[in-house]
Design an enzyme around this catalytic site. Structure first.
Site, short mmCIF file in Angstrom:
data_model
loop_
_atom_site.label_atom_id
_atom_site.label_comp_id
_atom_site.label_asym_id
_atom_site.label_seq_id
_atom_site.Cartn_x
_atom_site.Cartn_y
_atom_site.Cartn_z
N GLU A 116 -54.88 37.54 66.72
CA GLU A 116 -54.50 36.25 67.09
C GLU A 116 -52.95 35.99 67.11
OE1 GLU A 116 -56.44 33.61 64.53
OE2 GLU A 116 -58.41 33.95 65.21
N HIS B 248 -52.47 22.89 66.84
CA HIS B 248 -52.80 24.06 67.63
C HIS B 248 -52.94 23.70 69.08
CE1 HIS B 248 -55.90 26.94 68.74
NE2 HIS B 248 -56.06 27.11 67.48
N ARG C 271 -48.06 30.14 66.98
CA ARG C 271 -48.67 28.90 67.42
C ARG C 271 -47.79 27.60 67.72
NH1 ARG C 271 -53.64 27.98 63.58
NH2 ARG C 271 -54.29 29.69 64.59
N HIS D 135 -53.73 20.23 63.57
CA HIS D 135 -54.78 21.30 63.26
C HIS D 135 -54.64 21.73 61.68
CE1 HIS D 135 -57.36 24.88 63.40
NE2 HIS D 135 -56.31 25.63 63.23
N ARG E 164 -47.78 28.26 59.77
CA ARG E 164 -48.66 29.19 59.38
C ARG E 164 -48.96 30.23 60.36
NH1 ARG E 164 -54.24 29.20 59.69
NH2 ARG E 164 -54.21 27.21 60.95
C1 SIN Z 1 -58.45 29.66 65.44
O1 SIN Z 1 -59.50 29.97 65.43
O2 SIN Z 1 -57.56 29.39 66.48
C2 SIN Z 1 -57.74 28.74 64.14
C3 SIN Z 1 -57.38 29.94 63.22
C4 SIN Z 1 -56.48 29.36 62.45
O3 SIN Z 1 -56.37 28.01 62.28
O4 SIN Z 1 -55.83 30.20 61.65
#
Ligand code: SIN
Length: 559
Positions: free
Chosen positions: A122, A252, A301, A362, A397
């Site tokens: 991610e 997010h 993010r 988020h 985060r």
């Molecule tokens: C996501 O699945 O994009 C969220 C995961 C997260 O908030 O760490």
């Protein structure tokens, strides 16, 4: 304190856990083995709250090629200079064991053909390190496994579960001669008409662990469920506990865009979709992230969210698109079954259609300031999970570090509470009457609080917008006896009071920080400023006045 009827019933325990996400359930299970009686209080049923909505996964250096040091580096980079490196070290080095323990407790993580936990990537991660379950239903699977463990012991005398209960305030003993908050001695709570108890009661214990999750309902729209009204954070503030990093709010990048007026909980399209190769296109069909950051769609993010907002401003659109059309459709649908089903309900096929997305609230990186053992600034008070500020997130985060933080620090907090209760270090005290007037904000003010939060401490902030939000929030009547106010002491009002309190502190801290860093972007101060490599710590004086202090970003005392 909140305006509420006097408690009509009382119960007691050796430790109280408030909240039943990954942190609360982990703490309750651990405490059960360490103290004679644990009380677990949750606002809805056990399997509710934010954890069940977590899609992407849980990050940990499980691959033999990966290391906790590499995970630490990525976490510190995402945190933009404000992480506590000692807390990060605890997170990444204890994380792999905690994830394996979750698997041992029955959480069925997805595995590869050799039976090893499958790992994906991610944003912000330099390698594949995200364990997932059910494709994109990681939180739901972890919650299922932990709830099953609690259900198995639910009739034990050592565990009591109270569902459908909102915690109102922390009970505290007389303050010390220096005016410092007295030790915690329990909570007041309102049980919402289910089960054997009803109405407002008091639960007494020498230790209270808050695991109440986030603040999503402070904003008009969020990926958080309706329960996320900042109840634990607000109760901790009212009890005198310092909170930190409040201004760092994560928006997010890829939340399903359901039209300009969409409100409440909005569907998340997991970052893991980009981890599997999805690209971001603007409404003219142009891919823009490679020009913004070397990690393109997998940049941290905040970088992706701000790039999207800037692109939307440039194109005049209120969304961009997530594009999976170059990926194998069968793989996409099988890898993300929950997202695929949710999008199909809106008439969108994740595999073959462009998916309209825009940033939305988020996660809250700040919270109740704790040490490495989850201890907060009031004796006997602990916090873990999203409500806490352990220092691992800093200004932003890293993806999939939140479930990990919840399990690692809840585990530590439970061990600390258990040891201190057994040693007689935490003993039950007599609650003292909290001085000062009781507050209540009418439920009708909720939309106004949310609107002001979006305009003030929203995704892009300005001094002017924050001042206007602060003024607007200060004009919201907070007394149940204010002229023209119709406010009854009941759940909707208590929640709105908590939202108002959190929004007020969030706005003040965001106004204080005159720079941009991580989840705090000021259009009037668009660059980070080294002078601001400090944390803003907020607390309420006994008379309710808000106090802001600056604390150095220094390693916490060792374990
Ligand atoms: C996501 O699945 O994009 C969220 C995961 C997260 O908030 O760490």
């Amino acid at each position: 304190r909140l305006a509420a009827p006097a408690p009509g019933w009382t119960t007691s325990a050796d430790a109280i856990v408030v909240g039943s996400g990954i942190a609360g359930l982990t703490a309750a299970l651990e405490l059960r083995a360490r103290v004679p009686r644990v009380l677990l209080i949750t606002k809805s049923v056990l399997a509710s709250g934010s954890t069940v909505w977590a899609q992407g996964g849980i990050a940990a250096a499980l691959d033999p090629q990966d290391t906790p040091e590499a995970h630490s580096r990525d976490t510190l980079t995402a945190g933009a200079g404000l992480c506590d490196p000692v807390a990060v070290d605890v997170l990444v080095s204890e994380g792999p064991d905690r994830v394996r323990e979750l698997a041992g407790l029955g959480a069925a993580f997805d595995v590869d053909q050799a039976g090893r936990i499958s790992l994906t990537r991610e944003g912000g991660h330099g390698t594949n390190r995200i364990a997932h379950a059910g494709g994109d239903a990681t939180g739901a699977e972890i919650s299922r496994a932990l709830v099953a463990r609690i259900e198995a012991v639910r009739n034990d005398p050592g565990v009591e579960v109270i569902e459908h209960a909102i915690v109102l305030d922390l009970l505290t003993a007389e303050p010390g001669p220096d005016g410092a908050p007295g030790p915690v001695c329990g909570v007041t709570l309102h049980v919402m008409g289910e089960g054997t108890r009803d109405g407002v009661g008091a639960a007494l214990a020498p230790a209270v662990l808050l695991a109440t999750g986030g603040i999503g309902q402070v904003y008009p729209s969020s990926t958080n469920p309706a329960l996320a009204t900042g109840d634990g954070l607000a109760a901790a503030l009212r009890a005198g506990a310092p909170v930190a990093d409040m201004e760092f709010v994560q928006f997010h990048p890829t939340v399903l865009w359901l039209g300009a007026g969409a409100k409440g909980q909005l569907p998340l399209v997991s970052e893991a979709v980009r981890g599997e190769g999805a690209m971001l296109l603007d409404t003219d069909g142009v891919r823009f992230m490679p020009d913004v950051h070397p990690m393109a769609e997998l940049a941290p993010r905040d970088v992706v969210a701000h790039a999207i907002v800037r692109r939307m401003a440039a194109t005049g659109a209120d969304h961009v698109y997530l594009d999976c059309r170059h990926l194998d459709p069968g793989f996409v649908r099988a890898r993300f079954p929950t997202i695929h089903a949710r999008l199909l309900a809106e008439g969108i096929d994740l595999a073959t259609d462009l998916v309209p997305v825009a940033p939305a609230h988020h996660f809250h990186s700040g919270g109740v300031l704790t040490d490495l053992h989850g201890r907060a600034g009031v004796p006997g008070l602990y916090a873990a999970g999203e409500v806490a500020c352990t220092g691992v997130h800093g200004a932003n985060r890293l993806a999939s570090n939140s479930l990990l933080e919840g399990v690692v620090f809840a585990h530590r907090a439970a061990a600390d509470i258990g040891a201190r209760v057994q040693a007689g270090e935490l003993a039950l005290r007599e609650p003292a009457e909290r001085p000062g007037p009781a507050g209540l904000v009418a439920a009708a003010a909720r939309a106004r609080v949310q609107r002001l939060s979006a305009l003030g401490p929203g995704v892009i902030r300005t001094g002017e917008g924050l001042e206007a939000a602060a003024r607007g929030l200060a004009q919201v009547p907070t007394s149940p006896t204010a002229p023209g106010v119709v406010a009854q002491p009941q759940t909707a009002e208590w929640e709105t009071t908590n939202l108002h309190q959190v929004a007020t502190v969030l706005t003040a801290t965001a106004a204080e920080r005159t720079e941009s860093r991580g989840g705090h972007f000021r259009a009037d101060f668009p660059e980070p400023d080294d002078a601001w490599r400090v944390r803003v710590v907020a607390s309420l004086d006994p008379d309710g006045a808000l106090r802001l202090d600056r604390a150095p970003v220094s390693p916490s005392p060792g374990p």
